[in-house]
Design a protein around this motif. Structure first.
Motif, PDB file in Angstrom:
ATOM      1  N   GLY A  83      -2.882  -6.901  19.752  1.00 23.62           N
ATOM      2  CA  GLY A  83      -2.929  -6.432  21.293  1.00 23.62           C
ATOM      3  C   GLY A  83      -2.377  -7.148  22.293  1.00 23.62           C
ATOM      4  O   GLY A  83      -1.621  -8.412  22.149  1.00 23.62           O
ATOM      5  N   ASP A  84      -2.997  -6.967  23.011  1.00 23.88           N
ATOM      6  CA  ASP A  84      -2.553  -7.814  24.649  1.00 23.88           C
ATOM      7  C   ASP A  84      -2.566  -9.251  24.229  1.00 23.88           C
ATOM      8  O   ASP A  84      -4.010  -9.952  25.274  1.00 23.88           O
ATOM      9  N   SER A  85      -0.966  -9.820  24.663  1.00 20.87           N
ATOM     10  CA  SER A  85      -0.792 -11.152  23.857  1.00 20.87           C
ATOM     11  C   SER A  85      -1.944 -11.452  22.975  1.00 20.87           C
ATOM     12  O   SER A  85      -1.782 -12.961  22.958  1.00 20.87           O
ATOM     13  N   VAL A  86      -2.483 -11.198  22.112  1.00 19.55           N
ATOM     14  CA  VAL A  86      -2.922 -11.619  20.974  1.00 19.55           C
ATOM     15  C   VAL A  86      -2.255 -10.929  19.495  1.00 19.55           C
ATOM     16  O   VAL A  86      -1.689 -10.510  19.446  1.00 19.55           O
ATOM     17  N   GLY A  87      -1.826 -12.548  18.577  1.00 22.91           N
ATOM     18  CA  GLY A  87      -1.980 -12.053  17.232  1.00 22.91           C
ATOM     19  C   GLY A  87      -2.727 -10.659  16.583  1.00 22.91           C
ATOM     20  O   GLY A  87      -3.444 -11.224  15.937  1.00 22.91           O
ATOM     21  N   ALA A  88      -1.331 -10.264  15.390  1.00 20.11           N
ATOM     22  CA  ALA A  88      -2.241 -10.248  13.859  1.00 20.11           C
ATOM     23  C   ALA A  88      -2.797 -11.023  13.188  1.00 20.11           C
ATOM     24  O   ALA A  88      -2.404 -12.149  13.617  1.00 20.11           O
ATOM     25  N   ILE A  89      -3.447 -10.879  12.390  1.00 18.64           N
ATOM     26  CA  ILE A  89      -4.184 -11.666  11.378  1.00 18.64           C
ATOM     27  C   ILE A  89      -3.399 -12.126  10.238  1.00 18.64           C
ATOM     28  O   ILE A  89      -3.847 -12.958   9.470  1.00 18.64           O
ATOM     29  N   GLY A  90      -2.893 -11.380   9.713  1.00 21.72           N
ATOM     30  CA  GLY A  90      -2.097 -11.121   8.654  1.00 21.72           C
ATOM     31  C   GLY A  90      -1.829  -9.547   8.087  1.00 21.72           C
ATOM     32  O   GLY A  90      -1.395  -8.396   8.431  1.00 21.72           O
ATOM     33  N   VAL A  91      -1.290  -9.642   6.635  1.00 19.47           N
ATOM     34  CA  VAL A  91      -0.861  -8.247   5.924  1.00 19.47           C
ATOM     35  C   VAL A  91      -1.750  -7.927   5.177  1.00 19.47           C
ATOM     36  O   VAL A  91      -1.940  -9.031   4.143  1.00 19.47           O
ATOM     37  N   PHE A  92      -2.452  -6.511   5.452  1.00 19.31           N
ATOM     38  CA  PHE A  92      -3.352  -5.789   3.784  1.00 19.31           C
ATOM     39  C   PHE A  92      -2.526  -6.299   3.132  1.00 19.31           C
ATOM     40  O   PHE A  92      -1.273  -5.322   2.943  1.00 19.31           O
ATOM     41  N   VAL A  93      -3.196  -6.429   1.679  1.00 14.83           N
ATOM     42  CA  VAL A  93      -2.606  -5.887   0.265  1.00 14.83           C
ATOM     43  C   VAL A  93      -3.827  -5.899  -0.535  1.00 14.83           C
ATOM     44  O   VAL A  93      -3.334  -5.710  -1.826  1.00 14.83           O
ATOM     45  N   GLY A  94      -5.193  -5.141  -0.050  1.00 13.46           N
ATOM     46  CA  GLY A  94      -5.787  -4.227  -0.765  1.00 13.46           C
ATOM     47  C   GLY A  94      -7.261  -4.306  -0.185  1.00 13.46           C
ATOM     48  O   GLY A  94      -7.548  -5.378   0.366  1.00 13.46           O
ATOM     49  N   CYS A  95      -8.144  -3.806  -1.328  1.00 15.96           N
ATOM     50  CA  CYS A  95      -9.501  -3.641  -0.720  1.00 15.96           C
ATOM     51  C   CYS A  95     -10.307  -3.966  -2.116  1.00 15.96           C
ATOM     52  O   CYS A  95     -10.503  -3.612  -3.027  1.00 15.96           O
ATOM     53  N   GLU A  96     -11.931  -3.820  -1.716  1.00 20.96           N
ATOM     54  CA  GLU A  96     -12.859  -3.513  -2.395  1.00 20.96           C
ATOM     55  C   GLU A  96     -13.966  -3.275  -2.072  1.00 20.96           C
ATOM     56  O   GLU A  96     -14.238  -3.808  -0.748  1.00 20.96           O
ATOM     57  N   TYR A 156      -1.325  -0.887   1.999  1.00 20.85           N
ATOM     58  CA  TYR A 156      -0.577  -2.168   0.927  1.00 20.85           C
ATOM     59  C   TYR A 156       0.789  -2.105   1.898  1.00 20.85           C
ATOM     60  O   TYR A 156       1.466  -1.590   2.422  1.00 20.85           O
ATOM     61  N   GLY A 157       0.829  -3.777   2.648  1.00 24.32           N
ATOM     62  CA  GLY A 157       1.921  -3.992   3.081  1.00 24.32           C
ATOM     63  C   GLY A 157       1.676  -3.525   4.853  1.00 24.32           C
ATOM     64  O   GLY A 157       2.710  -3.964   5.726  1.00 24.32           O
ATOM     65  N   GLN A 158       0.383  -3.149   5.290  1.00 21.87           N
ATOM     66  CA  GLN A 158       0.276  -2.754   6.983  1.00 21.87           C
ATOM     67  C   GLN A 158      -0.306  -3.949   7.741  1.00 21.87           C
ATOM     68  O   GLN A 158      -0.914  -4.626   7.150  1.00 21.87           O
ATOM     69  N   VAL A 159       0.851  -4.367   8.481  1.00 23.49           N
ATOM     70  CA  VAL A 159       0.357  -5.444   9.227  1.00 23.49           C
ATOM     71  C   VAL A 159      -1.512  -5.256  10.547  1.00 23.49           C
ATOM     72  O   VAL A 159      -1.553  -4.250  10.228  1.00 23.49           O
ATOM     73  N   VAL A 160      -1.976  -5.816   9.970  1.00 25.46           N
ATOM     74  CA  VAL A 160      -3.741  -6.545  10.654  1.00 25.46           C
ATOM     75  C   VAL A 160      -4.063  -6.887  11.631  1.00 25.46           C
ATOM     76  O   VAL A 160      -3.457  -7.502  11.369  1.00 25.46           O
ATOM     77  N   LYS A 161      -5.656  -6.253  12.300  1.00 22.62           N
ATOM     78  CA  LYS A 161      -5.602  -7.387  13.566  1.00 22.62           C
ATOM     79  C   LYS A 161      -6.902  -7.871  13.176  1.00 22.62           C
ATOM     80  O   LYS A 161      -8.018  -6.530  12.722  1.00 22.62           O
ATOM     81  N   ILE A 162      -8.126  -8.459  13.414  1.00 24.39           N
ATOM     82  CA  ILE A 162      -9.442  -8.394  13.945  1.00 24.39           C
ATOM     83  C   ILE A 162      -9.769  -7.554  15.595  1.00 24.39           C
ATOM     84  O   ILE A 162      -8.886  -8.451  16.145  1.00 24.39           O
ATOM     85  N   SER A 170      -3.354  -2.620  12.815  1.00 28.03           N
ATOM     86  CA  SER A 170      -2.164  -2.951  14.433  1.00 28.03           C
ATOM     87  C   SER A 170      -1.015  -1.859  14.797  1.00 28.03           C
ATOM     88  O   SER A 170      -0.607  -1.306  13.690  1.00 28.03           O
ATOM     89  N   THR A 171      -1.293  -1.107  15.682  1.00 30.28           N
ATOM     90  CA  THR A 171      -1.122  -0.005  16.290  1.00 30.28           C
ATOM     91  C   THR A 171      -0.472  -1.199  17.250  1.00 30.28           C
ATOM     92  O   THR A 171       0.299   0.499  17.902  1.00 30.28           O
ATOM     93  N   ALA A 172       0.407  -1.547  17.508  1.00 27.14           N
ATOM     94  CA  ALA A 172       1.454  -2.266  18.546  1.00 27.14           C
ATOM     95  C   ALA A 172       2.492  -1.811  17.396  1.00 27.14           C
ATOM     96  O   ALA A 172       2.977  -2.475  16.284  1.00 27.14           O
ATOM     97  N   THR A 173       4.142  -2.230  18.212  1.00 24.44           N
ATOM     98  CA  THR A 173       4.786  -1.972  17.143  1.00 24.44           C
ATOM     99  C   THR A 173       5.289  -4.245  17.423  1.00 24.44           C
ATOM    100  O   THR A 173       5.890  -4.070  17.169  1.00 24.44           O
TER     101      THR A 173
END
Length: 202
Positions: free
Chosen positions: A70-83, A41-47, A56-59
């Protein structure tokens, strides 16, 4: 007063236009064969290139080779849980996704994907009032271990060396007193750091 280093990733608090954050999330899929990292929860994630949610493993220290998606590509948002459904057939709603969880069926990630949401985060040091409006980024890359499997929350901090140059997050306010030893700030994604505002496809 934020005198102790106790980072918690990114917590949604409101929208940049001042409207309350009403808890809106978007559902994405995690690879049903199992993702190789914990997602906290609270980590930035990407597709990822496979179409599934990944960490996301970039700073985000720049918006080219270190961009969050990724290279010049944005993240999709912030992870807040799963099911997901566990091996016993029980539906699990979890604060974090345990690495390698696989059930052969859908694993749903909940993500704050609105690029106008403001997040609260702790910096790895002191941030001054004069730093308002500058850009910041993760103090260290997110990983499978930058979180607590006890609480399910991220333990990532933002850099205490803000910059005018392009980076992942804009400092738009303070959640603790500027100049505190580990200042809590309010940030939002900069346009090119978020997939929905970045014109480069995944």
């Amino acid at each position: 007063m934020a005198s102790t280093a106790a980072p918690y990733g990114l917590k949604p608090v409101n929208r940049v236009d001042g409207m309350p954050y009403a808890g809106a999330i978007q559902s994405f899929l995690i690879d049903p064969a199992g993702e190789a990292t914990n997602l906290f929860y609270g980590q930035v994630v990407k597709i990822g290139s496979d179409g599934y949610i990944q960490l996301s493993t970039a700073t985000g220290a720049d918006l080219t080779t270190n961009n969050l998606g990724g290279d010049s590509v944005g993240a999709i948002g912030v992870f807040v849980g799963c099911e997901y459904v566990n091996a016993q057939g029980q539906t699990i709603w979890a604060q974090y996704y345990p690495s390698g969880t696989s059930n052969g069926g859908p694993i749903v990630a909940y993500v704050v994907s609105d690029p106008n949401v403001v997040f609260q985060a702790q910096c790895a040091g002191s941030i001054a009032q004069a730093d308002l409006g500058l850009n910041t980024f993760f103090n260290a890359v997110q990983s499978t271990s930058t979180g607590s499997t006890r609480t399910g929350n991220s333990t990532s901090a933002l850099s205490a060396s803000p910059q005018a140059a392009a980076a992942a997050f804009r400092i738009v306010g303070f959640a603790s007193t500027p100049g505190d030893a580990y200042t809590d700030v309010l940030v939002k994604f900069n346009p090119s750091a978020h997939s929905y505002l970045n014109n480069v496809g995944i």
